[in-house]
Design a protein around this motif. Structure first.
Motif, mmCIF file in Angstrom:
data_model
loop_
_atom_site.group_PDB
_atom_site.id
_atom_site.type_symbol
_atom_site.label_atom_id
_atom_site.label_comp_id
_atom_site.label_asym_id
_atom_site.label_seq_id
_atom_site.Cartn_x
_atom_site.Cartn_y
_atom_site.Cartn_z
ATOM 1 N N GLY A 12 3.239 9.644 -6.577
ATOM 2 C CA GLY A 12 3.697 10.335 -7.697
ATOM 3 C C GLY A 12 1.744 10.562 -8.956
ATOM 4 N N ARG A 13 2.258 11.500 -10.094
ATOM 5 C CA ARG A 13 1.658 11.510 -11.062
ATOM 6 C C ARG A 13 2.347 11.834 -12.277
ATOM 7 N NH1 ARG A 13 -3.715 14.581 -9.446
ATOM 8 N NH2 ARG A 13 -3.723 14.440 -7.482
ATOM 9 N N GLY A 14 1.551 10.893 -13.145
ATOM 10 C CA GLY A 14 2.169 11.333 -14.857
ATOM 11 C C GLY A 14 1.743 10.904 -15.763
ATOM 12 N N LEU A 15 2.490 11.542 -16.808
ATOM 13 C CA LEU A 15 1.725 11.739 -17.901
ATOM 14 C C LEU A 15 2.026 10.298 -19.068
ATOM 15 C CD1 LEU A 15 3.182 15.168 -19.968
ATOM 16 C CD2 LEU A 15 0.642 14.764 -18.403
ATOM 17 N N ILE A 16 0.345 9.846 -18.968
ATOM 18 C CA ILE A 16 0.559 7.931 -19.302
ATOM 19 C C ILE A 16 0.830 8.577 -21.076
ATOM 20 C CG2 ILE A 16 0.023 6.550 -17.887
ATOM 21 C CD1 ILE A 16 -2.563 6.701 -19.628
ATOM 22 N N ALA A 17 1.463 7.801 -21.869
ATOM 23 C CA ALA A 17 2.050 7.490 -22.802
ATOM 24 C C ALA A 17 0.892 7.309 -24.085
ATOM 25 C CB ALA A 17 3.241 7.100 -23.988
ATOM 26 N N TYR A 18 -0.289 6.389 -23.762
ATOM 27 C CA TYR A 18 -1.696 5.795 -24.769
ATOM 28 C C TYR A 18 -2.967 6.073 -24.039
ATOM 29 C CZ TYR A 18 2.445 2.603 -25.705
ATOM 30 O OH TYR A 18 3.781 1.763 -26.190
ATOM 31 N N ASP A 19 -3.408 5.679 -24.553
ATOM 32 C CA ASP A 19 -4.772 6.332 -24.322
ATOM 33 C C ASP A 19 -5.561 5.091 -23.093
ATOM 34 O OD1 ASP A 19 -5.775 3.781 -25.825
ATOM 35 O OD2 ASP A 19 -6.647 5.178 -27.127
#
Length: 58
Positions: A12-19
């Motif tokens: 899958g794919r996701g937006l991470i909360a950290y750099d």
């Protein structure tokens, strides 16, 4: 961000909360350690389920 299994297949794919630097520092650590590691209380999840899209079987 692409999420992959041990064999490298995309799950899958996701937006991470950290750099990327902070994500690397947090990988494998307990969410209770986030504030100690980063110096601020961040999100408990690297990728929250609301920001995640799993790849279907096909």
């Amino acid at each position: 961000m692409s999420i992959r299994d041990e064999a490298g297949r995309e799950l899958g794919r996701g937006l991470i909360a950290y750099d990327s630097a902070d994500a690397e520092r947090l990988t494998g650590r307990n969410s209770g350690e986030i504030e100690m590691i980063l110096g601020y209380a961040g999100r408990a999840e690297m990728i929250h389920r609301d920001d995640l899209s799993l790849k279907g079987e096909g």
